[in-house]
Structure formats: C-alpha cells, structure tokens
Design a protein around this motif. Structure first.
Motif, mmCIF file in Angstrom:
data_model
loop_
_atom_site.group_PDB
_atom_site.id
_atom_site.type_symbol
_atom_site.label_atom_id
_atom_site.label_comp_id
_atom_site.label_asym_id
_atom_site.label_seq_id
_atom_site.Cartn_x
_atom_site.Cartn_y
_atom_site.Cartn_z
ATOM 1 N N ILE A 47 60.015 -1.086 -20.288
ATOM 2 C CA ILE A 47 60.008 -1.053 -18.827
ATOM 3 C C ILE A 47 59.759 -2.450 -18.268
ATOM 4 C CG2 ILE A 47 58.792 -0.136 -16.804
ATOM 5 C CD1 ILE A 47 58.059 2.303 -18.595
ATOM 6 N N VAL A 48 60.545 -2.808 -17.249
ATOM 7 C CA VAL A 48 60.284 -4.008 -16.453
ATOM 8 C C VAL A 48 59.732 -3.506 -15.121
ATOM 9 C CG1 VAL A 48 61.259 -6.090 -15.434
ATOM 10 C CG2 VAL A 48 62.183 -5.239 -17.599
ATOM 11 N N HIS A 49 58.521 -3.897 -14.780
ATOM 12 C CA HIS A 49 57.817 -3.369 -13.609
ATOM 13 C C HIS A 49 58.442 -3.836 -12.293
ATOM 14 C CE1 HIS A 49 54.607 -2.899 -10.631
ATOM 15 N NE2 HIS A 49 54.120 -1.949 -11.419
ATOM 16 N N ARG A 50 58.752 -5.072 -12.152
ATOM 17 C CA ARG A 50 59.384 -5.732 -11.004
ATOM 18 C C ARG A 50 58.493 -5.940 -9.788
ATOM 19 N NH1 ARG A 50 65.356 -3.966 -9.509
ATOM 20 N NH2 ARG A 50 64.407 -1.973 -9.002
ATOM 21 N N ASP A 51 57.233 -5.522 -9.828
ATOM 22 C CA ASP A 51 56.389 -5.731 -8.649
ATOM 23 C C ASP A 51 54.928 -5.929 -9.040
ATOM 24 O OD1 ASP A 51 56.189 -6.126 -5.901
ATOM 25 O OD2 ASP A 51 55.856 -4.006 -5.466
ATOM 26 N N ILE A 52 54.701 -6.832 -9.989
ATOM 27 C CA ILE A 52 53.334 -7.147 -10.383
ATOM 28 C C ILE A 52 52.728 -8.021 -9.292
ATOM 29 C CG2 ILE A 52 51.886 -8.356 -12.091
ATOM 30 C CD1 ILE A 52 53.145 -5.797 -13.194
ATOM 31 N N LYS A 53 51.651 -7.543 -8.691
ATOM 32 C CA LYS A 53 50.912 -8.277 -7.663
ATOM 33 C C LYS A 53 49.517 -7.670 -7.578
ATOM 34 C CE LYS A 53 52.921 -5.385 -4.039
ATOM 35 N NZ LYS A 53 53.708 -5.375 -2.815
ATOM 36 N N ALA A 54 48.614 -8.345 -6.881
ATOM 37 C CA ALA A 54 47.209 -7.931 -6.861
ATOM 38 C C ALA A 54 47.004 -6.532 -6.280
ATOM 39 C CB ALA A 54 46.368 -8.956 -6.101
ATOM 40 N N THR A 55 47.844 -6.111 -5.337
ATOM 41 C CA THR A 55 47.672 -4.766 -4.784
ATOM 42 C C THR A 55 48.142 -3.689 -5.759
ATOM 43 O OG1 THR A 55 49.787 -4.970 -3.638
ATOM 44 C CG2 THR A 55 47.795 -5.429 -2.356
ATOM 45 N N ASN A 56 48.921 -4.066 -6.769
ATOM 46 C CA ASN A 56 49.399 -3.116 -7.772
ATOM 47 C C ASN A 56 48.597 -3.175 -9.068
ATOM 48 O OD1 ASN A 56 51.302 -2.079 -6.063
ATOM 49 N ND2 ASN A 56 52.971 -3.322 -6.849
ATOM 50 N N VAL A 57 47.436 -3.787 -9.004
ATOM 51 C CA VAL A 57 46.506 -3.780 -10.136
ATOM 52 C C VAL A 57 45.254 -3.045 -9.665
ATOM 53 C CG1 VAL A 57 45.069 -5.176 -11.678
ATOM 54 C CG2 VAL A 57 47.382 -5.948 -11.088
ATOM 55 N N LEU A 58 44.986 -1.914 -10.280
ATOM 56 C CA LEU A 58 43.800 -1.128 -9.931
ATOM 57 C C LEU A 58 42.653 -1.489 -10.860
ATOM 58 C CD1 LEU A 58 45.460 2.355 -9.313
ATOM 59 C CD2 LEU A 58 44.975 0.531 -7.665
ATOM 60 N N LEU A 59 41.423 -1.327 -10.365
ATOM 61 C CA LEU A 59 40.229 -1.639 -11.153
ATOM 62 C C LEU A 59 39.434 -0.370 -11.403
ATOM 63 C CD1 LEU A 59 39.120 -4.874 -9.252
ATOM 64 C CD2 LEU A 59 40.454 -4.711 -11.370
ATOM 65 N N ASP A 60 39.208 -0.056 -12.678
ATOM 66 C CA ASP A 60 38.440 1.144 -13.000
ATOM 67 C C ASP A 60 36.940 0.848 -12.846
ATOM 68 O OD1 ASP A 60 37.608 -0.184 -15.332
ATOM 69 O OD2 ASP A 60 38.800 1.056 -16.677
#
Length: 168
Positions: A47-60
């Motif tokens: 898979i190529v995500h195409r939208d890696i950015k800080a809002t698309n990284v969640l923190l557990d």
C-alpha cells in the motif's frame, strides 16, 4: 486514539497537555517508520498511503505513532514499478515527482514522512508555514538555516534544550 493526533500534540493551542520530549518524539518517528515499512514491504497487500502528515498520525496511550486515514491509499502491484494516478494529497507533503508527473511509488510516502519528521523536530507545521525571511516553506527555512551553519535553530523551543546535541 487516547492522545488524539500528532498535529494536536505538536501544534495545538494550549489544548494539548502532552509534553513531547526528544525521546518521545523519536519514538513517534520510529512508530511512523515501522508503519510505513509494514505498508510498503511486509503486508500481503502493498500500500502507498499518499497522505502522510501530522493529522494522519494518531497517538495511543503510550504515545506510539500510528498511521491513520487510508482514504487516499493505493494498492501497489508487484509487477509495476510505479502507479500512474491522479495527484491527490496535501500540498507541502507530496513528493515533487508525484506532484509534477503523477509518478507514485513508496518513495512518495517516505518524502512525506521526512516532512513530518522535520515538523516533529521543529515543532512547526509545514501546512501552516508563513513565508518568512525569504523562505516559502518549512523545508526551505531549514535548508536556509543549514546553509548558514545554524541548523540547531530548527529545534522546537518547547524542548528547552533538555537533550543531547549528538543524539539530535
């Protein structure tokens, strides 16, 4: 996720009470890198995500970075070296070869990850960067400081210089 998204933790207006020290930021970067390695190399479906950015990284709850929002993702077939596609994503995070020619590979996600890693180190958002000192984006500003021999000035002031310069 328990701790919202990375953008909220880094750029949120006082709402975020998270203290992201150097070690925590490094752990988040490693989590994102592991997620990309899984998507690109380890998953049955590449898979190529195409939208890696800080809002698309969640923190557990342990502040591990988890990639989210696969709405723009594309499957990569083994026999194709790249995917020709309509260009979508977030301006400022997309790799030049993807923006200019629609040439999509895993490298586009790696480029985006580099921008996010820079945001993590700087504590500044590339998406809302205001042109200053002749620089038009966060990457340009960083390059400018590096050329002047002032690269350590990119470090987020919230780190309060509580880190080992060699590790940075």
């Amino acid at each position: 996720m328990e701790n919202n998204c990375l953008a909220h933790a880094l750029f949120g207006s006082g709402a975020s009470t998270l203290k992201l020290g150097r070690a925590t930021r490094q752990k988040i970067c490693v989590g994102i890198a592991r997620g990309l390695a899984f998507l690109h190399e380890e998953s049955t479906l590449r898979i190529v995500h195409r939208d890696i950015k800080a809002t698309n990284v969640l923190l557990d709850w342990e502040l591990n970075g988890k990639i989210s929002d696969f709405g723009l993702a594309k499957l990569k077939e083994e026999e194709n070296t790249h995917i020709s596609t309509r260009v979508v994503g977030t301006i400022g995070y997309m790799a030049p070869e993807y923006v200019l020619w629609g040439y999509l590979t895993e490298k586009a996600d790696v480029y985006s990850f580099g921008v996010v890693a820079l945001e993590i180190v700087c504590g500044r958002s590339n998406a809302s960067y205001w042109a200053q000192n002749g620089c038009v984006c966060l990457l340009d500003w960083t390059f400018n400081l590096q050329q002047k021999g002032k690269l350590m000035e990119i470090l987020d002031p919230k780190l309060e210089y509580k880190f080992d310069i060699e590790k940075v």
